[in-house]
Design a protein around this motif. Structure first.
Motif, short mmCIF file in Angstrom:
data_model
loop_
_atom_site.label_atom_id
_atom_site.label_comp_id
_atom_site.label_asym_id
_atom_site.label_seq_id
_atom_site.Cartn_x
_atom_site.Cartn_y
_atom_site.Cartn_z
N VAL A 1 35.61 15.23 -37.39
CA VAL A 1 34.40 16.03 -37.54
C VAL A 1 34.65 17.04 -38.65
CG1 VAL A 1 32.81 17.66 -36.46
CG2 VAL A 1 33.70 15.73 -35.14
N GLY A 2 33.87 16.94 -39.72
CA GLY A 2 33.99 17.87 -40.83
C GLY A 2 32.82 18.84 -40.83
N VAL A 3 33.11 20.12 -40.93
CA VAL A 3 32.07 21.15 -40.93
C VAL A 3 32.05 21.80 -42.31
CG1 VAL A 3 31.17 23.18 -39.74
CG2 VAL A 3 32.60 21.55 -38.48
N SER A 4 30.96 21.61 -43.04
CA SER A 4 30.86 22.18 -44.39
C SER A 4 30.14 23.53 -44.33
CB SER A 4 30.12 21.21 -45.32
OG SER A 4 28.73 21.32 -45.15
N GLY A 5 29.87 24.09 -45.49
CA GLY A 5 29.36 25.45 -45.54
C GLY A 5 27.87 25.61 -45.38
N ALA A 6 27.12 24.55 -45.14
CA ALA A 6 25.67 24.67 -44.96
C ALA A 6 25.36 25.43 -43.68
CB ALA A 6 25.03 23.29 -44.92
N SER A 7 24.19 26.06 -43.65
CA SER A 7 23.74 26.67 -42.40
C SER A 7 23.54 25.58 -41.36
CB SER A 7 22.41 27.41 -42.64
OG SER A 7 21.90 27.92 -41.42
N GLY A 8 23.88 25.88 -40.11
CA GLY A 8 23.71 24.89 -39.06
C GLY A 8 24.95 24.69 -38.21
N THR A 9 25.76 25.74 -38.05
CA THR A 9 26.96 25.60 -37.22
C THR A 9 26.64 25.23 -35.77
OG1 THR A 9 26.99 28.01 -36.91
CG2 THR A 9 28.38 27.11 -38.67
N PRO A 10 25.45 25.57 -35.21
CA PRO A 10 25.16 25.08 -33.86
C PRO A 10 25.11 23.56 -33.77
CG PRO A 10 23.76 26.96 -34.35
CD PRO A 10 24.45 26.59 -35.63
N SER B 1 26.52 20.21 -46.56
CA SER B 1 25.85 20.92 -47.64
C SER B 1 25.63 19.99 -48.82
CB SER B 1 26.68 22.13 -48.07
OG SER B 1 27.91 21.69 -48.64
N THR B 2 24.78 20.40 -49.75
CA THR B 2 24.57 19.58 -50.95
C THR B 2 25.84 19.53 -51.79
OG1 THR B 2 23.63 21.51 -52.09
CG2 THR B 2 22.10 19.98 -51.04
N ALA B 3 26.63 20.61 -51.79
CA ALA B 3 27.90 20.60 -52.52
C ALA B 3 28.86 19.59 -51.92
CB ALA B 3 28.52 21.99 -52.52
N CYS B 4 28.89 19.52 -50.59
CA CYS B 4 29.74 18.55 -49.90
C CYS B 4 29.26 17.13 -50.20
CB CYS B 4 29.71 18.83 -48.40
SG CYS B 4 30.57 17.60 -47.40
N VAL B 5 27.94 16.92 -50.15
CA VAL B 5 27.37 15.60 -50.45
C VAL B 5 27.77 15.16 -51.86
CG1 VAL B 5 25.19 14.41 -50.95
CG2 VAL B 5 25.44 15.74 -48.84
N ALA B 6 27.65 16.08 -52.82
CA ALA B 6 28.01 15.76 -54.20
C ALA B 6 29.49 15.42 -54.31
CB ALA B 6 27.67 16.93 -55.12
N GLY B 7 30.33 16.21 -53.67
CA GLY B 7 31.77 15.97 -53.76
C GLY B 7 32.17 14.62 -53.20
N VAL B 8 31.57 14.24 -52.07
CA VAL B 8 31.91 12.94 -51.47
C VAL B 8 31.34 11.81 -52.31
CG1 VAL B 8 31.66 11.50 -49.42
CG2 VAL B 8 32.00 13.97 -49.17
N ALA B 9 30.10 11.96 -52.79
CA ALA B 9 29.47 10.91 -53.59
C ALA B 9 30.24 10.66 -54.88
CB ALA B 9 28.03 11.28 -53.90
N LEU B 10 30.79 11.73 -55.47
CA LEU B 10 31.51 11.61 -56.73
C LEU B 10 33.00 11.34 -56.53
CD1 LEU B 10 29.82 14.56 -58.66
CD2 LEU B 10 29.36 12.11 -58.92
N GLY B 11 33.46 11.37 -55.28
CA GLY B 11 34.87 11.11 -55.01
C GLY B 11 35.80 12.20 -55.49
N LEU B 12 35.34 13.46 -55.42
CA LEU B 12 36.15 14.57 -55.96
C LEU B 12 37.38 14.89 -55.12
CD1 LEU B 12 33.35 17.07 -57.09
CD2 LEU B 12 34.52 15.32 -58.44
N SER B 13 37.26 14.77 -53.79
CA SER B 13 38.38 15.05 -52.88
C SER B 13 39.00 16.42 -53.16
CB SER B 13 39.46 13.96 -53.00
OG SER B 13 38.96 12.73 -52.54
N LYS B 14 38.15 17.42 -53.33
CA LYS B 14 38.67 18.75 -53.66
C LYS B 14 39.32 19.45 -52.47
CE LYS B 14 34.81 21.86 -52.73
NZ LYS B 14 34.00 22.96 -53.27
#
Length: 225
Positions: free
Chosen positions: A14-23, A119-132
């Motif tokens: 389970v990965g939790v990114s920085g978007a609002s929605g921690t509940p 988050s959209t930043a997380c979506v972009a990172g996974v889609a582009l394979g950044l693995s930051k």
């Protein structure tokens, strides 16, 4: 004497990114634990700020189990101890900066991964394979190994670039699951709306739950007791 090997642990990441929605993340984690599933948890650096803002809980590496228990006990309306004591014994935590962690390798056996919220930043990172960070790396590994990846994106509105990234994830085999609550299930509380999204994520994962009332083909069903 016949030797019987103990069943190996195969968690859901389970990965939790920085978007609002921690509940949403808390509801997914509680449901996985309730279903008897093992969980590997990755909390991004940005999500710690969101968690602190939305709940007042500071998620600390050195005290993660204590902080996680406090988080999971809290209701979506912010009331502490709504869910009482949650057994977190089936949860293993990996710091987001640990790129040598188990989920960073395809040989580490997991059932799949749920990113909630994404988050959209997380979506972009996974889609582009950044693995930051470990969250993005684990998602990339999940895709390359052909395992189930569920991306509960929670941003609005979505621009064209993010939509393209979501299409890329879909084409790569991910399940794109917008955090869009429905009202036919008879929601009367904010927790009901949160649980609907969490329940849909678990449906996509194939994990049984009782988080929301399912549609049975009868109008007015949401008003039934």
């Amino acid at each position: 004497m016949e030797h019987v090997n103990a069943p190996s642990r195969r968690p859901w990441v389970v990965g939790v990114s920085g978007a609002s929605g921690t509940p949403y993340a808390a509801a997914v984690l509680r449901a996985l634990i309730d279903a008897g599933e093992a969980v590997d948890l990755v909390v991004s650096r940005a999500s710690r700020l969101t968690l602190l803002d939305e709940t007042g809980i500071a998620f600390r590496d050195a005290h993660w189990r204590e902080d996680l228990a406090q988080w999971l006990a809290r209701g979506a309306d912010g009331k502490p101890d709504t869910f009482g004591d949650i057994d977190t014994g089936a949860v293993r935590y990996w710091p987001a900066g640990d790129l040598a962690a188990g989920p960073s390798s395809g040989s580490y056996q997991v059932k799949g991964m749920i990113i909630v919220p994404a988050s959209t930043a997380c979506v972009a990172g996974v889609a582009l394979g950044l693995s930051k960070d470990l969250l993005q790396r684990a998602a990339s590994v999940t895709l390359k190994e052909g395992r189930r990846l569920i991306v509960a994106v929670r941003e609005t509105p979505l621009n064209g670039q993010t939509l393209k990234h979501l299409v890329t994830l879909d084409e790569a085999g991910a399940i794109v699951l917008p955090a869009s609550p429905a009202f036919y299930a008879g929601a009367t509380h904010i927790q009901d709306l949160v649980d609907f999204v969490a329940g849909r994520a678990l449906d996509a994962a194939g994990v049984p739950h009782t988080l929301y009332r399912r549609w049975e083909g009868e109008l007015g069903g949401s008003r039934q007791p």
